[in-house]
Design an enzyme around this catalytic site. Structure first.
Site, PDB file in Angstrom:
ATOM      1  N   HIS A  91       0.841  -1.197   0.000  1.00  0.00           N
ATOM      2  CA  HIS A  91       0.000   0.000   0.000  1.00  0.00           C
ATOM      3  C   HIS A  91       0.877   1.247   0.000  1.00  0.00           C
ATOM      4  CE1 HIS A  91      -2.873   2.793   2.350  1.00  0.00           C
ATOM      5  NE2 HIS A  91      -3.095   2.900   1.053  1.00  0.00           N
ATOM      6  N   ASP A 125       6.486   5.004 -21.426  1.00  0.00           N
ATOM      7  CA  ASP A 125       6.496   4.758 -22.872  1.00  0.00           C
ATOM      8  C   ASP A 125       7.869   4.281 -23.347  1.00  0.00           C
ATOM      9  OD1 ASP A 125       8.189   7.059 -23.296  1.00  0.00           O
ATOM     10  OD2 ASP A 125       6.431   8.353 -23.385  1.00  0.00           O
ATOM     11  N   ASP A 144      -4.818   3.727  -4.614  1.00  0.00           N
ATOM     12  CA  ASP A 144      -4.856   4.325  -3.280  1.00  0.00           C
ATOM     13  C   ASP A 144      -5.905   5.432  -3.227  1.00  0.00           C
ATOM     14  OD1 ASP A 144      -4.330   5.399  -0.784  1.00  0.00           O
ATOM     15  OD2 ASP A 144      -2.162   5.338  -1.032  1.00  0.00           O
ATOM     16  N   MET A 190       3.245  12.625 -16.645  1.00  0.00           N
ATOM     17  CA  MET A 190       4.317  13.573 -16.941  1.00  0.00           C
ATOM     18  C   MET A 190       3.734  14.739 -17.747  1.00  0.00           C
ATOM     19  SD  MET A 190       7.813  13.138 -19.191  1.00  0.00           S
ATOM     20  CE  MET A 190       8.605  11.955 -18.124  1.00  0.00           C
ATOM     21  N   TYR A 228      10.856  11.909 -13.192  1.00  0.00           N
ATOM     22  CA  TYR A 228      11.984  10.969 -13.150  1.00  0.00           C
ATOM     23  C   TYR A 228      12.398  10.674 -11.706  1.00  0.00           C
ATOM     24  CZ  TYR A 228      12.770  11.730 -18.196  1.00  0.00           C
ATOM     25  OH  TYR A 228      12.649  11.790 -19.558  1.00  0.00           O
ATOM     26  N   TYR A 264       5.338  11.488 -23.818  1.00  0.00           N
ATOM     27  CA  TYR A 264       4.563  11.861 -22.631  1.00  0.00           C
ATOM     28  C   TYR A 264       3.581  10.771 -22.213  1.00  0.00           C
ATOM     29  CZ  TYR A 264       6.795  16.284 -23.428  1.00  0.00           C
ATOM     30  OH  TYR A 264       7.734  17.259 -23.618  1.00  0.00           O
TER      31      TYR A 264
END
Length: 151
Positions: free
Chosen positions: A22, A30, A69, A79, A118, A136
């Site tokens: 959790h 990608d 969550d 992103m 990142y 993206y």
């Protein structure tokens, strides 16, 4: 093959999803993402490759088994486009469709600046790289819980 399990969910991918706890993040990225480099810094150190799949197809399979969550205000992140944080490329719209369908409600993907993405991906449990070449197509999915009785 297993009954009622999406065939996209390989043994390695199922292991990663089941091993996550959790609050752990999964980086779903990608084909352009520096996935090998980022994956080596994750908790599991694992890179799961799903070549030949679109991001939407991979997201659908993962969301079919991964609880999201609901204690966090932004458990699903994307992103941002460099220089245009408000832009939502087609690949992100496609994943947003799968998220909303899986969760049964509109659940917007929060934007994260590229380098911050990142950094957060390095702290993820694992990285799943899809063969989708559209830029993206990078997401963080935070695992939730499935509550129930023991036994």
């Amino acid at each position: 093959m297993l009954k009622n399990v999406d065939p996209v969910l390989s043994a390695d991918l199922l292991w990663v999803l089941a091993a996550m706890g959790h609050g752990d993040d999964l980086a779903l990225v990608d084909a352009n993402h520096p996935a090998e480099t980022i994956a080596s810094s994750t908790t599991s150190g694992r890179l799961i490759r799903l070549p030949g799949l679109t991001m939407q197809r991979a997201a659908r399979a993962i969301l079919s088994v991964l609880p999201i969550d609901d204690f966090e205000p932004e458990p699903l992140r994307r992103m941002e486009v460099v220089g245009d944080a408000a832009a939502i490329p087609e690949v992100q719209r496609a994943v947003q469709f799968e998220v909303d369908k899986a969760l049964g409600r509109a659940t917007p993907l929060a934007g994260i600046e590229r380098f911050a993405f990142y950094d957060q991906a390095r702290r993820a449990f694992a990285v799943v790289q899809v063969g989708d070449p559209r830029p993206y197509g990078c997401f963080l999915l935070r695992k939730g819980v499935i509550a129930g009785e023991p036994g």
